[in-house]
Motif scaffolding. Structure first.
Motif, short mmCIF file in Angstrom:
data_model
loop_
_atom_site.label_atom_id
_atom_site.label_comp_id
_atom_site.label_asym_id
_atom_site.label_seq_id
_atom_site.Cartn_x
_atom_site.Cartn_y
_atom_site.Cartn_z
N VAL A 133 11.42 -36.45 -74.84
CA VAL A 133 12.08 -37.44 -75.67
C VAL A 133 11.36 -38.77 -75.54
N SER A 134 11.05 -39.36 -76.69
CA SER A 134 10.32 -40.63 -76.70
C SER A 134 10.83 -41.50 -77.85
N ILE A 183 1.89 -33.41 -71.32
CA ILE A 183 3.17 -32.76 -71.03
C ILE A 183 3.48 -32.70 -69.54
N GLY A 184 2.51 -33.02 -68.71
CA GLY A 184 2.76 -33.00 -67.27
C GLY A 184 2.95 -31.60 -66.73
N GLY A 232 11.07 -37.49 -71.38
CA GLY A 232 9.64 -37.71 -71.54
C GLY A 232 8.91 -38.08 -70.27
N LEU A 233 9.60 -38.12 -69.14
CA LEU A 233 8.97 -38.57 -67.90
C LEU A 233 8.05 -37.49 -67.32
N ILE A 234 6.80 -37.87 -67.07
CA ILE A 234 5.86 -36.93 -66.46
C ILE A 234 5.12 -37.55 -65.28
N GLY A 235 5.41 -38.81 -64.96
CA GLY A 235 4.76 -39.48 -63.85
C GLY A 235 5.28 -40.90 -63.73
N SER A 257 0.75 -42.16 -73.62
CA SER A 257 2.18 -41.97 -73.35
C SER A 257 2.46 -41.68 -71.90
N GLY A 258 1.86 -42.43 -71.03
CA GLY A 258 2.16 -42.24 -69.61
C GLY A 258 1.46 -41.06 -68.99
#
Length: 218
Positions: free
Chosen positions: A56-57, A182-183, A193-196, A210-211
């Motif tokens: 989600v972003s 996508i991590g 959306g958190l991957i790091g 995107s991070g």
């Protein structure tokens, strides 16, 4: 300030509890699962969570992800992402994907991020806050009759108007097709959306798509 010392068994118990919370979230209804229930829950939920994770972003279509949504990120309805439906045995085929709020009495039909200035959400053009508007589709203002639905004049630090942004919910394959990272696969609930660690930064600060951790050369 008094210092508290914990032995190894106590530290492990704390770590195990937070691991439990990150995996189960609110699915236990406020009463801890027994060890047997916990193991059964993991056997059922973790494979589908890894397979069907939703990213989600918030951003302008075709641009950077200005905000990556995590478990604690608030929705327009004021409830957090982790309080919305985020786990699916089968991901629905219709788009956009909607993630309704699971809090009793809330009429929010889909998770929707609202930009914030510091700790405060942006105002609508009618000068009222998001919580002064209905959480139902249309977001009509409950305090005035001139407002046709929540719309903020706020300009994001990416340079685009808030109204040009959208909350995007996508599968792993859809995110990869956009060329976004996508991590690693993780078993935790409502990761969004958190991957790091850099995912916690706004997109323009991260200086990356995107991070992903791979910084853009400028």
């Amino acid at each position: 300030m008094e210092t508290i010392y914990l032995d190894k068994s106590a530290v492990k118990a704390v770590d195990d509890y937070w691991e439990y919370r990150r995996i189960v979230g609110d699915d236990d209804g406020g009463k801890l699962f027994t060890p047997e229930q916990y193991e059964a829950y993991k056997r059922k939920v973790l494979p589908q969570r890894v397979k069907n994770r939703l990213y989600v972003s918030f951003g302008v279509p075709g641009g950077i992800d200005c905000k990556l949504i995590g478990p604690e990120t608030q929705c327009f309805c004021t409830h957090r992402y982790k309080q919305h439906k985020t786990d699916f045995e089968v991901v629905p085929s219709e788009r956009p994907l909607t993630l309704p709020c699971r809090v009793r009495g809330c009429h929010c039909p889909a998770y929707q991020y609202v930009p914030r200035i510091g700790p405060n959400p942006v105002h609508c053009r009618c000068k009222h806050l998001p919580q002064d508007h209905s959480e139902a589709t249309g977001h009509l203002c409950k305090k005035c009759t001139s407002c046709s639905g929540f719309q903020s004049p706020f300009t994001c630090l990416c340079g685009q108007a808030s109204s040009a942004h959208q909350t995007l919910v996508e599968t792993k394959l859809e995110r990869e097709a956009r060329g976004q990272p996508i991590g690693r696969d993780v078993p935790y609930a409502a990761m969004g959306g958190l991957i790091g660690f850099s995912s916690l930064l706004d997109g323009y600060l991260a200086l990356e798509p995107s991070g992903s951790g791979e910084h853009v050369t400028i």
